[in-house]
Each structure stands twice: as C-alpha cells, then as structure tokens.
Motif scaffolding. Sequence first.
Motif, PDB file in Angstrom:
ATOM      1  N   VAL A  82       6.874 -23.025   6.976  1.00  0.00           N
ATOM      2  CA  VAL A  82       6.684 -23.506   8.337  1.00  0.00           C
ATOM      3  C   VAL A  82       5.196 -23.592   8.657  1.00  0.00           C
ATOM      4  CG1 VAL A  82       7.170 -23.064  10.778  1.00  0.00           C
ATOM      5  CG2 VAL A  82       8.876 -22.446   9.032  1.00  0.00           C
ATOM      6  N   THR A  83       4.801 -24.744   9.163  1.00  0.00           N
ATOM      7  CA  THR A  83       3.450 -24.931   9.687  1.00  0.00           C
ATOM      8  C   THR A  83       3.570 -24.944  11.210  1.00  0.00           C
ATOM      9  OG1 THR A  83       2.842 -26.264   7.774  1.00  0.00           O
ATOM     10  CG2 THR A  83       1.443 -26.453   9.728  1.00  0.00           C
ATOM     11  N   ARG A  84       2.789 -24.101  11.858  1.00  0.00           N
ATOM     12  CA  ARG A  84       2.835 -23.997  13.325  1.00  0.00           C
ATOM     13  C   ARG A  84       1.623 -24.710  13.909  1.00  0.00           C
ATOM     14  NH1 ARG A  84       3.654 -18.406  16.395  1.00  0.00           N
ATOM     15  NH2 ARG A  84       3.494 -17.716  14.249  1.00  0.00           N
ATOM     16  N   ILE A  85       1.881 -25.655  14.810  1.00  0.00           N
ATOM     17  CA  ILE A  85       0.826 -26.357  15.519  1.00  0.00           C
ATOM     18  C   ILE A  85       0.976 -25.969  16.990  1.00  0.00           C
ATOM     19  CG2 ILE A  85      -0.151 -28.616  16.114  1.00  0.00           C
ATOM     20  CD1 ILE A  85       1.380 -29.591  13.458  1.00  0.00           C
ATOM     21  N   LEU A  86       0.020 -25.181  17.475  1.00  0.00           N
ATOM     22  CA  LEU A  86       0.120 -24.657  18.839  1.00  0.00           C
ATOM     23  C   LEU A  86      -0.169 -25.736  19.870  1.00  0.00           C
ATOM     24  CD1 LEU A  86      -1.646 -21.201  18.377  1.00  0.00           C
ATOM     25  CD2 LEU A  86       0.792 -21.746  18.237  1.00  0.00           C
ATOM     26  N   ARG A  87       0.532 -25.613  20.978  1.00  0.00           N
ATOM     27  CA  ARG A  87       0.337 -26.468  22.145  1.00  0.00           C
ATOM     28  C   ARG A  87       0.252 -25.540  23.348  1.00  0.00           C
ATOM     29  NH1 ARG A  87       4.427 -31.543  21.337  1.00  0.00           N
ATOM     30  NH2 ARG A  87       3.521 -32.248  19.398  1.00  0.00           N
ATOM     31  N   PRO A  88      -0.377 -25.956  24.435  1.00  0.00           N
ATOM     32  CA  PRO A  88      -0.493 -25.051  25.590  1.00  0.00           C
ATOM     33  C   PRO A  88       0.857 -24.535  26.106  1.00  0.00           C
ATOM     34  CG  PRO A  88      -1.917 -26.960  25.884  1.00  0.00           C
ATOM     35  CD  PRO A  88      -1.088 -27.218  24.653  1.00  0.00           C
ATOM     36  N   ASP A  89       1.884 -25.384  26.045  1.00  0.00           N
ATOM     37  CA  ASP A  89       3.190 -24.974  26.571  1.00  0.00           C
ATOM     38  C   ASP A  89       4.178 -24.575  25.480  1.00  0.00           C
ATOM     39  OD1 ASP A  89       3.696 -27.498  25.482  1.00  0.00           O
ATOM     40  OD2 ASP A  89       5.139 -28.015  27.043  1.00  0.00           O
ATOM     41  N   GLY A  90       3.717 -24.449  24.236  1.00  0.00           N
ATOM     42  CA  GLY A  90       4.652 -24.088  23.165  1.00  0.00           C
ATOM     43  C   GLY A  90       4.080 -24.372  21.794  1.00  0.00           C
ATOM     44  N   ALA A  91       4.867 -25.064  20.965  1.00  0.00           N
ATOM     45  CA  ALA A  91       4.410 -25.326  19.607  1.00  0.00           C
ATOM     46  C   ALA A  91       5.259 -26.411  18.955  1.00  0.00           C
ATOM     47  CB  ALA A  91       4.478 -24.051  18.768  1.00  0.00           C
ATOM     48  N   ARG A  92       4.688 -26.951  17.920  1.00  0.00           N
ATOM     49  CA  ARG A  92       5.406 -27.849  17.010  1.00  0.00           C
ATOM     50  C   ARG A  92       5.484 -27.100  15.690  1.00  0.00           C
ATOM     51  NH1 ARG A  92       5.956 -33.583  15.849  1.00  0.00           N
ATOM     52  NH2 ARG A  92       5.977 -33.917  13.585  1.00  0.00           N
ATOM     53  N   PHE A  93       6.686 -26.972  15.171  1.00  0.00           N
ATOM     54  CA  PHE A  93       6.906 -26.272  13.907  1.00  0.00           C
ATOM     55  C   PHE A  93       7.362 -27.304  12.883  1.00  0.00           C
ATOM     56  CE2 PHE A  93       7.756 -23.341  17.376  1.00  0.00           C
ATOM     57  CZ  PHE A  93       6.947 -22.271  17.051  1.00  0.00           C
ATOM     58  N   ASP A 140       7.787 -21.837  27.950  1.00  0.00           N
ATOM     59  CA  ASP A 140       6.978 -20.619  28.061  1.00  0.00           C
ATOM     60  C   ASP A 140       6.146 -20.510  26.783  1.00  0.00           C
ATOM     61  OD1 ASP A 140       5.969 -18.014  27.988  1.00  0.00           O
ATOM     62  OD2 ASP A 140       7.758 -17.141  28.905  1.00  0.00           O
ATOM     63  N   GLY A 141       4.949 -21.093  26.832  1.00  0.00           N
ATOM     64  CA  GLY A 141       4.110 -21.185  25.640  1.00  0.00           C
ATOM     65  C   GLY A 141       3.859 -19.860  24.957  1.00  0.00           C
ATOM     66  N   GLU A 142       3.591 -18.825  25.745  1.00  0.00           N
ATOM     67  CA  GLU A 142       3.297 -17.514  25.152  1.00  0.00           C
ATOM     68  C   GLU A 142       4.503 -16.964  24.401  1.00  0.00           C
ATOM     69  OE1 GLU A 142       2.033 -13.195  26.867  1.00  0.00           O
ATOM     70  OE2 GLU A 142       0.937 -14.929  27.649  1.00  0.00           O
ATOM     71  N   GLN A 143       5.678 -17.080  25.009  1.00  0.00           N
ATOM     72  CA  GLN A 143       6.890 -16.574  24.356  1.00  0.00           C
ATOM     73  C   GLN A 143       7.235 -17.399  23.121  1.00  0.00           C
ATOM     74  OE1 GLN A 143      11.466 -16.513  25.512  1.00  0.00           O
ATOM     75  NE2 GLN A 143      10.287 -15.159  26.837  1.00  0.00           N
ATOM     76  N   ILE A 144       7.135 -18.707  23.236  1.00  0.00           N
ATOM     77  CA  ILE A 144       7.455 -19.594  22.113  1.00  0.00           C
ATOM     78  C   ILE A 144       6.542 -19.296  20.932  1.00  0.00           C
ATOM     79  CG2 ILE A 144       7.371 -22.015  21.342  1.00  0.00           C
ATOM     80  CD1 ILE A 144       8.232 -22.681  24.337  1.00  0.00           C
ATOM     81  N   GLN A 145       5.246 -19.153  21.208  1.00  0.00           N
ATOM     82  CA  GLN A 145       4.295 -18.871  20.144  1.00  0.00           C
ATOM     83  C   GLN A 145       4.508 -17.478  19.568  1.00  0.00           C
ATOM     84  OE1 GLN A 145       0.487 -19.772  21.932  1.00  0.00           O
ATOM     85  NE2 GLN A 145       1.116 -21.875  22.343  1.00  0.00           N
ATOM     86  N   GLY A 146       4.867 -16.522  20.410  1.00  0.00           N
ATOM     87  CA  GLY A 146       5.123 -15.166  19.937  1.00  0.00           C
ATOM     88  C   GLY A 146       6.357 -15.088  19.049  1.00  0.00           C
ATOM     89  N   LEU A 147       7.407 -15.795  19.430  1.00  0.00           N
ATOM     90  CA  LEU A 147       8.638 -15.781  18.644  1.00  0.00           C
ATOM     91  C   LEU A 147       8.470 -16.536  17.331  1.00  0.00           C
ATOM     92  CD1 LEU A 147      11.270 -16.419  21.443  1.00  0.00           C
ATOM     93  CD2 LEU A 147      11.033 -14.337  20.066  1.00  0.00           C
ATOM     94  N   GLY A 148       7.701 -17.617  17.364  1.00  0.00           N
ATOM     95  CA  GLY A 148       7.565 -18.435  16.177  1.00  0.00           C
ATOM     96  C   GLY A 148       8.877 -19.125  15.841  1.00  0.00           C
TER      97      GLY A 148
END
Length: 174
Positions: A82-93, A140-148
């Motif tokens: 998985v490659t994670r690309i962060l966004r302010p409101d979440g992410a693209r995996f 919820d960008g913080e939660q989404i990024q934290g969960l991965g």
Amino acid sequence: MRLIPVLFAVLLATPVTSQQMHSSMGHASDAPQETGQSAFAEMAEIVALLQADPETDWGAVNIDKLRDHLVDMDLLTRKAEVTRILRPDGARFEVRGSPRVLSAINTIVPAHAPFLAGETGWSVASEEMEDGVALIVGGDGEQIQGLGFFGLMTIGAHHQEHHLMIAKGGKPHH
C-alpha cells in the motif's frame, strides 16, 4: 486511598490456575477452546451456526467459497503493498500486489468501499488502476490517516454476516 493499589497488588500476587481461569470464563474443562488458525476458526464458527439452524439449506451451503474469501482476506492483509498519499481530509491508498494478491485486491477493496462509506459517513471511492486499486477516503483526515488502509478495511460490523451469507451460497459482494 492506598487500599486500591494494595488490593490490586494482592490480586496480582494470588496464583490462578488454568482450571480456575477457564471456570471463571465459563469453560468446564482444561480442553483447548481455540479451533485453530483464524480462517479455520471462522469456518468452524460458521459451520456450527449452520448446524444449529434448522432452516439451513444444505444444498446451497458452500464452505469452499467462504474459504476462498478468507484466503483473499488473508492475502490482502499479509501480502498487499500500500502506498499512502495524504490529503488534508483523508488519504488515497494505492494497493498493489502479485497477480494472485491483485485478484484479492480487486475482489475485496471495491466491495468494501460502500460499507466503509455507510458506516462512517465519509466519502469513499475505489478506482481501478492498471496494476491495482486505489481507495480514496475523505472525511476525518486525522482518523483516516491514523487508521491507514488496513485499519479502514476493518471498519464495519458486516464481516460476520457477510461470511455467513457466503457460506449459505449467497452472492458475496452485493
């Protein structure tokens, strides 16, 4: 109040036998309780539910199909890259893997997206890529990024019902 720490220390120092622990947990014997590896345990649980249900249509039951799904889940969990690309409101995996893992990715990720959206209220989309699948999650960008990616894949209490439906011969992702 020093009583609580002292009481806690006494409880920790009191030996508890395996028999006492099993008895306090509702187990009557020292016999093993775990049915084995997690996929095997899941199949055992589903088989027990099917056997306990007098309405089970044994002609439609397909435990092999459930096993195939559990293998896909295992491959996704253990082998996907998985490659994670962060966004302010979440992410693209962006999720990729070997041909067999890619098959599991293509089966599971797009099917999970609507469940994740329904459970969280976030915007969730899957996008087919030439060599994988992207899961795009906003909310919820913080939660989404934290969960991965893998944490997000666990959200939703639909898995158990979904597995029972597959075992009963139903369509797995509808």
